[in-house]
Design an enzyme around this catalytic site. Structure first.
Site, PDB file in Angstrom:
ATOM      1  N   GLU A 158     109.770  23.578 -29.268  1.00  0.00           N
ATOM      2  CA  GLU A 158     109.426  23.677 -30.680  1.00  0.00           C
ATOM      3  C   GLU A 158     110.169  24.901 -31.199  1.00  0.00           C
ATOM      4  OE1 GLU A 158     105.131  23.728 -31.206  1.00  0.00           O
ATOM      5  OE2 GLU A 158     105.414  24.296 -33.277  1.00  0.00           O
ATOM      6  N   TYR A 183      99.820  16.678 -33.018  1.00  0.00           N
ATOM      7  CA  TYR A 183      99.630  18.083 -32.665  1.00  0.00           C
ATOM      8  C   TYR A 183      98.188  18.437 -33.009  1.00  0.00           C
ATOM      9  CZ  TYR A 183     100.949  23.061 -32.284  1.00  0.00           C
ATOM     10  OH  TYR A 183     101.047  24.378 -31.908  1.00  0.00           O
ATOM     11  N   ASP A 186     100.439  31.300 -39.830  1.00  0.00           N
ATOM     12  CA  ASP A 186     100.805  32.050 -38.639  1.00  0.00           C
ATOM     13  C   ASP A 186     100.189  33.436 -38.613  1.00  0.00           C
ATOM     14  OD1 ASP A 186     102.566  30.379 -37.015  1.00  0.00           O
ATOM     15  OD2 ASP A 186     103.833  30.349 -38.800  1.00  0.00           O
TER      16      ASP A 186
END
Lengths: 263, 405
Positions: free
Chosen positions: A46, A172, A57
């Protein structure tokens, strides 16, 4: 069959997905690290596309993006990295992970065409929920890129079909309610969610967020078809960015993580 | 909301889109929560009891309606249009932000949320949020850029007095955009109990429309007050724009009155031809950030650029999506005013009217000074005085080379 589907088919064990940010700490060393990941044990890579404002993030990946941007990273450079990687590796899938705005400015169609040409296999775009992704999704499909969707602990049963519909490659599963690099993933609370999702899809399920050690990898590989490790690798890069043997240090860490899968 | 088929007031559509703008560009973790905020808001806005409580607090706690003031000295000084101020700086807490804070905390309580988070730039929205949280006894955390904490010290102290936790953000440009990033990250991590009380007409749907609806009290009052005062609608409305909440609240009730000219004033910083300004419409292009599609300052590679303004409340590289749409539709004219012009306007307004304006509406006042003199004497111009300048005296003193600390 896509490179991602082929990878899951060939593997007789869960896959290790490793995350690094493209261009971190600079283009040349990021390229070295990228090239060495498959031999170190990464089954799928990734590759983060740096963005100034990565709102999903934590501090570790935020800092990596800013390091890369300060070193001159661009979307074009990220694609060039993939192209160079592909010259020496035809089998390890690369999935680009990032945010919607840099793609929008590049042009969704043009980006997907250039990415496919460079050898990219799939896209994960964090801030494009199914409600807003039609445009990019069709561009990805047209160019043979898998469009990988995220499911989270807050995705209730009735919403799962909305998310898995039109997803491809793999799913995911974001194992913690939070940002990357935060809390530790807890296998016991994750298992029932994964079982629930499997009722709606045949796609492989990767588990990511909060997975740091070989022990974490081992525990979550019992539940998912793939395990994603990101912040802890990026953290090693941050801590050793001035080391001459940066690539070797990352190699050693990723090897350790991959032993969690076979051991 | 409006039955006219082509009314500009019909936006957004049910997915939260204003033309191509708006929407819900958030991580999947937030999506279910965003949908539940939307559902709760749709129920609340059709509930008379909800509005009754809002109106009661607006009257007794905020002090609404805010006066419509004929600025005779300004009018005489500029020698043209009749200039009025809509005096939202007289609200409790000193700015218009309290309007949407009361509305949103009523919704948060209705949803059973037990913790509030908010971002703030100038600190006005932070103070207003801390205020309603004190009133409703709900703990709150305010995210604020480290740079803004430094230049808005009085408001930081106010927030703490009111019981809020102020969390400094050091990433990026350490101002409003980064505070919003941090608030979103906190929200993703605390979806179960937390309500994000957004400070402007930005963010994912339903926030831009919801904040606008709470702020529309400004424009609605103005319609009535002007009718009473002059027996007609005003000719021109002027408001400053960072995210655009005070402007949207002033403009929205007038969108379909095409004879009423609407002017939004962006922060021009050192000038829109430099790389130090906050004029997203004049100097930016459409992009995606903070849960919405709208105009943003960015480079060719889609990286968001840092905004600059003397006014912390306008120091944001984006703008609410409805403004982006009204800009494309050309319904609102968007102009910009530099730091230096705003600073002059700040002093001029203080001397002329005995009203120390915040640096944000000083931008609007600077534009009024540019245009009013050229307009006929029967032209009615209304400027939204959306905040008072007490919080800015340290910034202004420093710019003027005066030591007061």
């Amino acid at each position: 069959m896509s490179r991602i589907a082929q990878t899951f088919k060939n593997l007789k064990r869960p896959a290790l997905i490793t995350f690094i940010t493209a261009g971190d700490p600079d283009a040349a060393r990021s390229m070295e690290i990228l090239k060495s990941l498959p031999a170190a044990g990464a089954d799928i890579i990734e590759l983060g596309m740096p963005f100034t404002d990565p709102m999903a993030d934590g501090p570790v990946i935020q800092a990596a993006g800013l390091r890369a941007l300060d070193a001159g990273a661009t979307m074009q450079q990220t694609l060039k990295m993939v192209q160079q990687f592909r010259e020496g590796n035809k089998t390890t899938p690369i999935v680009l992970m990032g945010y919607a705005n840099p793609l929008l400015q590049y042009g969704n169609d043009k980006f997907c065409a250039d990415a496919a040409k460079a050898g990219v296999d799939g896209l994960i775009i964090v801030d494009l929920p199914p409600e807003e992704s039609a445009d990019l999704e069709s561009a990805a499909k047209k160019n043979g890129l898998d469009f990988i969707r995220l499911l989270t602990p807050t995705t209730r049963d009735e919403r799962i079909p909305t998310v898995v519909n039109n997803a491809s490659g793999f799913l995911y599963y974001v194992s913690v309610t939070g940002i990357t690099g935060a809390a530790k993933a807890n296998p016991d609370s994750i298992r029932p969610h994964i079982e629930q999702i499997r009722k709606h899809t045949k796609l492989p399920i990767a588990i990511g967020f909060g997975i740091k050690t070989p022990e974490d990898v081992k525990a979550l590989a019992k539940i998912g078809d793939a395990v994603v490790v990101g912040s802890s690798i990026v953290n090693i890069i941050a801590r050793n960015q001035d080391a001459k043997d940066l690539q070797a240090i990352v190699y050693k860490q990723v090897s350790g993580l991959s032993r969690g899968l076979v051991g | 909301m409006n039955s006219q088929p082509n009314s500009l007031k019909n936006a957004p559509d049910e997915k939260g889109h204003f033309g191509p703008y708006g929407g819900r560009y958030v991580a999947e973790t937030l999506m279910p929560l965003i949908l539940s905020v939307e559902k709760a808001w749709n129920e609340a806005k059709n509930d008379a009891a909800f509005w009754q409580e809002f109106n009661n607090l607006a009257k007794d706690y905020i002090g609404r309606p805010s006066p419509l003031y004929f600025a005779a000295e300004t009018t005489r000084h500029l020698g043209g249009a009749k200039v009025y101020f809509k005096r939202d700086e007289l609200n409790h807490t000193g700015a218009h932000k309290i309007n949407h804070c009361i509305g949103q905390i009523l919704l948060a309580r209705r949803m059973g949320k037990t913790r509030i988070i908010a971002e703030t730039g100038a600190g006005q929205h932070g103070v207003a949020t801390a205020t309603v949280c004190a009133l409703f006894k709900i703990p709150c955390t305010i995210f604020m850029g480290a740079k803004d904490i430094e230049r808005q010290a009085p408001n930081v102290f106010r927030m703490k007095l009111l019981g809020a936790e102020v969390r400094p953000c050091t990433s990026g440009s350490a101002s409003l955009k980064d505070a919003m990033n941090e608030a979103l990250r906190d929200w993703v991590s605390n979806v179960h109990d937390t309500f994000y009380l957004i400070g402007t007409v930005a963010g994912p749907h339903p926030y831009p429309a919801m904040v606008r609806d709470f702020q529309s009290v400004i424009g609605k009052e103005l319609r009535e007050q002007m009718q009473e005062r002059e027996g007609r609608l005003p000719d021109t409305l002027v408001a400053c724009i960072g995210g655009g909440s005070n402007a949207m609240g002033l403009f929205h009730p007038f969108l379909d009155d095409t004879d009423v000219k609407l002017i939004g004033v962006e922060a021009g910083g050192y000038g829109v031809d430099t790389d130090k300004h906050a004029a997203s419409l004049t100097g930016g292009k459409p992009g995606i950030l903070h849960g919405m599609k709208s105009y943003f300052l960015q480079n060719d590679d889609g990286q968001i650029q840092e905004a600059h303004s003397i006014s912390a409340g306008l120091d944001y590289p984006g703008i609410g999506p409805e403004h982006s749409w009204l800009f494309d539709q050309k319904r609102v004219e968007y102009v910009s005013v530099t730091d230096a012009e705003a600073l002059d306007a700040f002093q001029l307004c203080s001397r002329l009217e005995g009203i120390i304006p915040a640096l944000e509406p000083s931008h609007a006042f600077a534009h009024v000074c540019k245009i009013a003199g050229r307009l006929p004497k029967d032209h009615i111009l209304v400027m939204n005085m959306c905040g008072r300048g007490d919080k800015d005296i340290f910034t202004v003193a420093e710019k003027l080379g005066v030591k007061i600390q």
